[in-house]
Design a protein around this motif. Structure first.
Motif, PDB file in Angstrom:
ATOM      1  N   HIS A  79      -4.833  -0.837   3.975  1.00 35.97           N
ATOM      2  CA  HIS A  79      -4.542   0.216   2.938  1.00 35.97           C
ATOM      3  C   HIS A  79      -3.184   0.129   2.144  1.00 35.97           C
ATOM      4  O   HIS A  79      -2.068  -0.143   3.037  1.00 35.97           O
ATOM      5  CB  HIS A  79      -4.604   1.573   3.632  1.00 35.97           C
ATOM      6  CG  HIS A  79      -5.877   1.822   3.949  1.00 35.97           C
ATOM      7  ND1 HIS A  79      -6.989   2.615   3.248  1.00 35.97           N
ATOM      8  CD2 HIS A  79      -6.795   1.645   4.914  1.00 35.97           C
ATOM      9  CE1 HIS A  79      -8.086   2.928   3.610  1.00 35.97           C
ATOM     10  NE2 HIS A  79      -8.130   2.196   4.805  1.00 35.97           N
ATOM     11  N   ASP A 102     -10.291   1.610  -8.756  1.00 38.63           N
ATOM     12  CA  ASP A 102     -11.367   2.172  -8.336  1.00 38.63           C
ATOM     13  C   ASP A 102     -12.558   2.120  -9.176  1.00 38.63           C
ATOM     14  O   ASP A 102     -12.393   1.757 -10.575  1.00 38.63           O
ATOM     15  CB  ASP A 102     -10.792   3.817  -8.113  1.00 38.63           C
ATOM     16  CG  ASP A 102      -9.735   4.078  -7.089  1.00 38.63           C
ATOM     17  OD1 ASP A 102      -9.908   3.559  -5.969  1.00 38.63           O
ATOM     18  OD2 ASP A 102      -8.868   4.642  -7.660  1.00 38.63           O
ATOM     19  N   LYS A 114     -11.684   0.431  -3.349  1.00 36.12           N
ATOM     20  CA  LYS A 114     -10.490   1.565  -3.251  1.00 36.12           C
ATOM     21  C   LYS A 114      -9.401   0.751  -3.725  1.00 36.12           C
ATOM     22  O   LYS A 114      -8.631  -0.211  -3.172  1.00 36.12           O
ATOM     23  CB  LYS A 114     -10.362   2.170  -1.858  1.00 36.12           C
ATOM     24  CG  LYS A 114      -9.512   3.211  -1.953  1.00 36.12           C
ATOM     25  CD  LYS A 114      -9.148   3.747  -0.432  1.00 36.12           C
ATOM     26  CE  LYS A 114      -8.334   5.155  -0.601  1.00 36.12           C
ATOM     27  NZ  LYS A 114      -7.930   5.603   0.875  1.00 36.12           N
TER      28      LYS A 114
END
Length: 536
Positions: free
Chosen positions: A343, A461, A480
């Motif tokens: 992430h 996205d 993402k």
């Protein structure tokens, strides 16, 4: 009997730059600005024509001369007998009418035509129009959408709702018809007919729609429905030559079948008249059903027991100095094969730099032909890609080193960073990243062995669709922005892990940007030592 339908397609000028607009949403955005410029130019042309007409009106030539000629024609000799009238008649016909002629003939379209001619070289071509149409059909199947939903633009995540006219639906049906895809031909011709029946004003007529529709239904084996549609067509156009011929042919076939079935049981007779179901697609994949279900978020095989073993953690790259104080955030996406998501691993600023570097170089993505070794475009990979080297820009170099620090693998033998932008319904059907045993020469020119691992950045996205799915194991990974996923394609033994067969699902709504790094075996001998077991 010979059945034929003449299809007249509108021909668009061939694009001289960036062929295959439909394969990249990023490059299609340029067309929006092109069309906006043309609209501005058209409005300027209309204004110029209106100004010219207003100038003619202001002179009031028609009004004044109408009164004058009405008077003069009553007594021509008396009128021109007046020397002033004679002089003015000579002047008007010799000078003033010439001025009016020059004003009327003044071409106000030069600017618009010139701009249109210049922009035309960047227009999409037939391939783009057909490709975009096929994309809608592909999205329809993958995401189980009916024609009404697509026609009304009721798609998830849309920002700018749009709808299809009856003419648009008719064109989609024609594209399917050209591909001998009578299943989709029927669906879209029925939608066009439905909208016409609801009173929509259109340039197409019901006769044309019914002509295609009846044949598509006939080709799928529903003779009763084909006959009914043909009769409806003849109610609208009793002189339709082809429909009259087809009516006789259908009645002949039905009478023949009835005679043949007289000696058969009722069950057998019913079986004879059962319409055919949708056939297997020409590009059929053994796992298509699983693949499309996963794209919809269905059929995921993760059990609660296995789910409990997936964790999130901070990762410092084995005490790498760059990540000790600011470790990377890791999340287990899947267990076997192990798929890890990182992430916040690439910043928005870095993403924009990578996209800006890639955009001018985007070309239709290709695959390596396993037989010839040549690179070629294929219908199951709809995207454009570009390759970026580390020495070109410090951001690319920094990204490469980040991958090395976090995976522990040597990137000096890896392929360049590949940036991809997906087009309308953009996808890449199930495939392996590594070379199988029947493809020993796949990466021979690189001299760095097989692709040991894949690192995939998500640089945008996606409003709907666009997942990365693994049909063999029932896994779906959703895009993402700012994250990346990593997995090994080979076991430590060097054997290929066939559970890593994966696909990029069609983008339903949105713009999907990714970049990936394929790491190779050479240089990993001590970073990921070989094991004695084939499956470890």
């Amino acid at each position: 009997m010979i059945w034929y339908i003449l299809i007249v397609g509108s021909l668009l000028p061939e694009s001289l730059a960036h062929p295959g607009f439909f394969t990249s949403i990023g490059q299609m955005t340029d067309l929006i600005h092109t069309e906006k410029d043309l609209v501005t130019s058209l409005k300027d042309y209309i204004k110029a024509e209106e100004d010219k007409l207003e100038q003619i009106k202001n002179y009031r030539w028609a009004e004044k001369l109408d009164r004058l000629t009405s008077t003069a024609t009553k007594d021509p000799e008396g009128f021109v007998g007046h020397p002033v009238n004679a002089f003015k008649l000579m002047k008007r016909l010799n000078t003033e009418w010439s001025e009016l002629e020059n004003l009327v003939l003044k071409d106000m379209s030069d600017g618009f035509i010139s701009n249109l001619t210049i922009q035309r070289q960047y227009f999409p071509n037939d391939e783009d129009q057909v490709g975009a149409a096929k994309a809608l059909l592909r999205l329809q199947d993958t995401y189980n959408l009916d024609t009404e939903t697509i026609s009304k633009g009721d798609l998830p995540g849309v920002k700018h709702k749009s709808f299809l006219t009856a003419e648009d639906c008719f064109e989609l049906g024609k594209v399917a018809y050209t591909e001998a895809d009578y299943y989709h031909t029927e669906l879209w011709m029925e939608q066009a007919l439905r909208q016409l029946n609801e009173g929509e004003v259109s340039t197409i007529d019901k006769v044309s729609v019914l002509d295609y529709l009846s044949y598509a239904v006939y080709q799928q084996g529903d003779l009763d429905k084909a006959l009914l549609l043909t009769k409806k067509l003849l109610e609208l156009d009793p002189e339709h030559q082809r429909a009259n011929g087809n009516l006789k042919y259908f009645e002949y076939i039905m009478a023949k079948e009835k005679d043949v079935n007289k000696s058969s049981s009722d069950d057998q007779s019913d079986q004879k008249t059962t319409p055919k179901k949708k056939g297997v697609a020409v590009d059929y994949l053994p796992e298509r059903q699983k693949y499309e279900m996963l794209c919809r978020g269905e059929g995921i095989k993760m059990t609660p027991r296995r789910q409990k073993k997936l964790f999130c953690r901070y990762h410092d790259g084995n005490r790498n100095p760059k990540f000790i104080l600011a470790p990377a955030k890791q999340e287990d996406e899947w267990d076997k094969p192990r798929i890890i998501r990182f992430h916040d691993i690439i910043s928005d600023a870095e993403i924009e730099i990578v996209k800006d570097l890639a955009k001018p170089r985007l070309r239709r993505a290709t695959i390596s032909n396993p037989i010839t070794g040549d690179l070629e475009t294929v219908h199951y990979r709809i995207s454009k890609s570009a390759w970026l080297s580390g020495y070109e820009n410090p951001v690319v170099s920094r990204i490469n080193m980040r991958i090395q620090d976090l995976t522990g693998l040597d990137v000096s033998t890896a392929e360049e960073l590949q940036v991809a932008n997906y087009g309308v319904g953009g996808q890449y059907e199930p495939h392996f990243d590594f070379a199988r045993k029947d493809e020993p020469d796949a990466f021979k020119e690189l001299g760095t062995g097989n692709r040991i691992a894949t690192w995939l950045f998500y640089m945008s996205d996606v409003s709907a669709g666009g997942a990365t799915v693994f049909p063999e194991v029932g896994a779906s990974v959703w895009p993402k922005k700012g994250t990346a996923v990593f997995w090994y394609n080979l076991f430590a033994s060097g054997e290929g892990d066939y559970s890593t067969r994966h696909a990029a699902c069609p983008v339903l709504v949105g713009n999907k940007w990714v970049s990936n790094k394929w790491l190779h075996e050479r240089g990993q001998e001590f970073r990921r030592p070989c094991t004695l077991s084939e499956l470890e």
